[in-house]
Design an enzyme around this catalytic site. Sequence first.
Site, PDB file in Angstrom:
ATOM      1  N   GLY A  90       9.864  -9.007  -4.549  1.00 30.40           N
ATOM      2  CA  GLY A  90      11.301  -8.787  -4.694  1.00 30.40           C
ATOM      3  C   GLY A  90      11.870  -8.213  -3.415  1.00 30.40           C
ATOM      4  O   GLY A  90      12.837  -8.700  -2.886  1.00 30.40           O
ATOM      5  N   ILE A 122       5.777  -5.457  -8.946  1.00 33.99           N
ATOM      6  CA  ILE A 122       6.288  -6.595  -8.163  1.00 33.99           C
ATOM      7  C   ILE A 122       5.299  -6.961  -7.069  1.00 33.99           C
ATOM      8  O   ILE A 122       5.643  -7.658  -6.114  1.00 33.99           O
ATOM      9  CB  ILE A 122       7.668  -6.264  -7.567  1.00 33.99           C
ATOM     10  N   GLY A 123       4.077  -6.479  -7.227  1.00 30.93           N
ATOM     11  CA  GLY A 123       3.060  -6.723  -6.216  1.00 30.93           C
ATOM     12  C   GLY A 123       2.565  -5.448  -5.567  1.00 30.93           C
ATOM     13  O   GLY A 123       1.624  -5.443  -4.792  1.00 30.93           O
ATOM     14  N   THR A 124       3.220  -4.361  -5.943  1.00 37.91           N
ATOM     15  CA  THR A 124       2.854  -3.068  -5.369  1.00 37.91           C
ATOM     16  C   THR A 124       1.551  -2.537  -5.953  1.00 37.91           C
ATOM     17  O   THR A 124       0.917  -1.683  -5.362  1.00 37.91           O
ATOM     18  CB  THR A 124       3.957  -2.049  -5.682  1.00 37.91           C
ATOM     19  N   PRO A 150      -6.381   3.991  -2.163  1.00 28.52           N
ATOM     20  CA  PRO A 150      -6.456   3.582  -0.749  1.00 28.52           C
ATOM     21  C   PRO A 150      -6.368   2.067  -0.541  1.00 28.52           C
ATOM     22  O   PRO A 150      -5.802   1.618   0.452  1.00 28.52           O
ATOM     23  CB  PRO A 150      -7.803   4.128  -0.275  1.00 28.52           C
ATOM     24  N   GLN A 165      -0.098  -2.259   1.001  1.00 21.99           N
ATOM     25  CA  GLN A 165       1.345  -2.040   1.079  1.00 21.99           C
ATOM     26  C   GLN A 165       1.806  -1.784   2.506  1.00 21.99           C
ATOM     27  O   GLN A 165       2.789  -2.353   2.957  1.00 21.99           O
ATOM     28  CB  GLN A 165       1.731  -0.835   0.209  1.00 21.99           C
ATOM     29  N   GLY A 172       5.961   1.899  -0.235  1.00 22.28           N
ATOM     30  CA  GLY A 172       6.324   0.480  -0.261  1.00 22.28           C
ATOM     31  C   GLY A 172       7.196   0.053   0.892  1.00 22.28           C
ATOM     32  O   GLY A 172       7.279  -1.136   1.203  1.00 22.28           O
ATOM     33  N   GLU A 173       7.876   0.999   1.517  1.00 24.95           N
ATOM     34  CA  GLU A 173       8.863   0.603   2.508  1.00 24.95           C
ATOM     35  C   GLU A 173       8.589   1.114   3.915  1.00 24.95           C
ATOM     36  O   GLU A 173       8.988   0.480   4.892  1.00 24.95           O
ATOM     37  CB  GLU A 173      10.255   1.029   2.028  1.00 24.95           C
TER      38      GLU A 173
END
Lengths: 322, 162, 676
Positions: free
Chosen positions: C223, C449-451, C566, C572, C638-639
């Site tokens: 996403g 969402i894939g995380t 880990p 990520q 995630g970011e």
Amino acid sequence: MKTFEYARAESPADAVRKFAPGAMYLGGGTNLVDLMRLGVARPDHLVDVSRLPLDAVEEAGDRVRIGAAVRNSDLAAHPLIRSRYPMLARALLAGASGQVRNMATVAGNLLQRTRCAYFQDVTRPCNKREPGSGCPAIEGDHTNLAILGASHACVATHPSDMAVALAALDAEVHVTGPGGDKIIPMPGLHRLPGDAPERDTVLDPGDLITGVELPAPPPGASLYRKVRERASFAFALASIAAVLDVRDGTVAGCRIALGSLAHAPWRAERAEQVLVGGPATGEAFLTAAEAELEQARALPRNAFKVPLARNLIVRALEELAS
Amino acid sequence: MDITLKVNGVSRTVAVDPRTSLLDLLRERLGLIGAKKGCDHGQCGACTVLIDGRRANACLALAVAMDGREITTVEGLAQGDDLHPLQAAFIEHDAFQCGYCTPGQLCSAAGMLGEPGPSAVTGDILVDPDLTPEEIRERMSGNLCRCGAYVNIVSAIAEVAP
Amino acid sequence: MNRVEGRVKVTGLATYAAEYPVEGVTYAYPVQSRVAKGRVRRVDASAALAMPGVLAVLSCEDPPRLATEAEGELALFQSRDVAYRGQLVAAAVADTYENARAAADAIVVEYDQDVHDVSLRADHPGLYRPEVVNPAFPSDTEKGDIEAGLDAAETTVDVTYTTPVLHNNPMEPHAALALWDEEGRLLVYDTAQGTSSSRDMIASTLGLPKEHVRVVSRHVGGGFGSKGTTRPQAVLAALAARAAGRPVKIALTRQQMFDVTGYRTPTIQRLRLGVDSDGRLTALDHTAYEQSSTLEEFAEQTAVPARVMYATPALRTAHRLVRLDVATPSWMRAPGECPGMYALESAMDELAFAAGIDPIELRVRNEPETAPDSGLPFSSRNLVACLREGARRFGWDRRDPAPGIVREGEWMVGTGVAASTYPAVRRPSRARVTMREGDFLVQVAAADIGTGSRTALTAIAAGALGVAPDRVHVELGDSDLPEAPVAGGSMGTASWGSAVVRACEALKVNGTEGVADTTDEVKQDARLARHAFGAQFAEVRVNAVTGEVRLSRLLGVFAAGRIVDPVLARSQFIGGMTMGAGMALMEETLTDEEFGGFLRRDLAQYHVPACADLPDVEAVWLDEDDGELNPMGSKGIGEIGIVGTAAAIGNAVHHATGHRVRDLPITPPKILALRF
């Protein structure tokens, strides 16, 4: 996608017979199905030629015959091509992805259409798709469009890698059709846009490419080089297929074809003429490149292709000379 | 039009609209959702299946043109409960995140392992190269992964590659 | 621990939104506006309705009933006004996908066209200061005297960077499958990063009570923010299903995604920095110019990270927005931090070079004691440690700072560094844990969402319960589960995990079940500056002949609290860095000034990185013990991976070539324009 009739051809003659008005031939489908889904190609009939017995690569004396339905990946992996025409194998391997190469045919690769964004979008004008509607690329996005041989009507480029190598190899395209058989020497298959950009090639309606014949490889060293910002699976910003035969420091023979710079694979004849019989030096290579690119007409966003093409020609020749 | 094709070893006869892609046939008619639609134009590789054992973009194949072909989708890679070595390696190497490109990556890798010839990064194209990480990266570039799992995808495939 | 849903994902059994088997399902296909501004004069659906299999056509000719609260991008077919090219103006519903698409193609829409304006410029007369920037930061801040700081500086830079329109492009196109039951209840299988919020938005748009709407998103194919807000396909599927009286599925095409699923605003960013002879900043001034649509205001918080990065006596940040005839921009991985840190960290590199200071040293010398803007203490901050550790691993001490000197044949080689940061906050969430036959069922309306949230929450619950992970089963992706915030803002694990831990604690008291709602707990979080930090290092090779830029090495070192898992964390971080590499070198959507809308709307033209682009990417982290965050001690991850990557790469290109390219992406045309 518009509805259409589907028929499978049993032989080249059967294919030509089944080719009704509004028909198109279906090979691997990698470009045609793509364009049908976009509404760019709207055939009433599809004649499936993908299973015709045109799938062999054969030696014929010092020449090699390639069937039109040979898959790009098979051609690239074929021992005859790898050993005698490595430039062609390199060009094929530089194109698309492993999956697409497994599907795409030789004829389909030659007949793939431009990747110009306006051509591919039926909601915007395009003289190639809809003659007379205009060419917004000239004022708009032409980053990867033509600097050579373009017209006021169209600045599209031909996206093939394989066709560039075939142009340098003086390949012959074998065609059958309602008007009989013919042989078209490369790069003569593809037209420049002029006032009729809707016509990519010199083929007539119903003409079917049956194969490509390669003359004996020219003497000298050869290479294919492709430039793209993504390291793989991207169309070329520019590419070059070059052959150079140097004897005692003098250029005995030279072939240069450029990709993604024109509506057709571009054989750099002016550069070749400048070089043959002259010294194989960096200075001569630059002179030749500049002689060729004098005819370049760049637009604001694709002006980079002029120095890019010059650098590619010079560097390719330097590499082949060394 | 009626066509008959073998999907994951099972013969299926279906009436298809000539406009239907192999991908939509699998997903919407045959209940095989493994092959994914990511772009529908051969630009992402999520729909990769094996057609007669060779990897191909199912979105670019018209179903009518597939009569008589043998199709293998990701659902056909495992032998019963035993995962294909690539599937096991993908789990072990965390070679996916969202999982949407994964079936295409797996089918592509399975097909790629049967393609011994040269690639765009092969030095001497007369010799079939070893599947180095560089070769794997080039050969797998037809399968985009937006989560950015490439590093792990390459290590997973390298573990299985001969 | 391997991903708990790994097996269903590798066997093709994981169900994404468009993939649920539903009896009698039909298909909707939208029609998009061909003008960028104007009004729909007439929609002629007669030809479409006569086509085989067609069940319904929706358009503004007969506006489907929506709540009066329906607004912006979701108020489908309620108005004849067109706000941008590509906006949904009609849709066809038919028995098959092929028939629906052909019918949509046969719908004739006529327009009264107005003159459009789609071009962002820093001197656009329509620029204004938004009240707040996403989500609720003040638009402008000012501390100290910028001009005096610049005047007093030994060295200054005044530079402007531009970033293009970027598209999230998750691999799974946005899709929805809607079913109404006989009591008027609606079930939507949606591509949602949060089912609770998607349910609320769908309910309020359709004017339904929340209890009558259920949203299910068991698996989401990426996403990156574009599925964090409810997108038109969810509303369209519901409307189409109501009109057709059948379940309706809609999956947007890749091309349509470019128009109606959000994008990162283009930015123009001006940075003015000054530094004294000791290498200490005297002023930092960051102004961002951005766009939004006429439908909704979305103001990306681009200059916000400058408020937390460096100590300086004078700090000014500002955002200016202009409303254009374009689609509404929205969240894309690290909104604000990603484009803002590209500009700030590029400018810091320029400043370091101009002042003759090592770029790591410049950052170290300007490490703040407290948050530069708010003055709040940091809950933890280990930027300097990340820079030092990265320098050690990357071999920074072997780097000659002089640019343009390392040459390998045609290739110019250079290295660069940049800092990363991302806020570490959490939001209220609920969760329930129940004991079942000796195992534990964890329920929370979280999203994966894939995380890897299923896996992370499994580990968190197992830890809290003191049991083996294989006894814990996590159920998520369903709005019928305990309410939870979206997977976004790197807040997912922190928010859901807090609730799961509290629910597990409650279960241990109760014995069979535990429920939790962290609303009060989160409210009591101490006022602190909570951020993760990192350092990114890039090595690039720039081809002098072709202008091609290849990334040969990328290293990220992060300090993000306690790492929950880990394996997931590394994936990520690397995933974010990979997307950052795309931003640096290839990603760009063009705005079509002549016709409006976007150009390059597919994956052959909008290049995202391919496997061959990433030969060597590594991410590592420093353990951080931060007791102020949440029960796990974690910061979101995630970011932050995408933050700073583009700057590190751009700085490496400068080091390789001696030239700055200040507008992304750094492509061959821009390299070839330089003179080496």
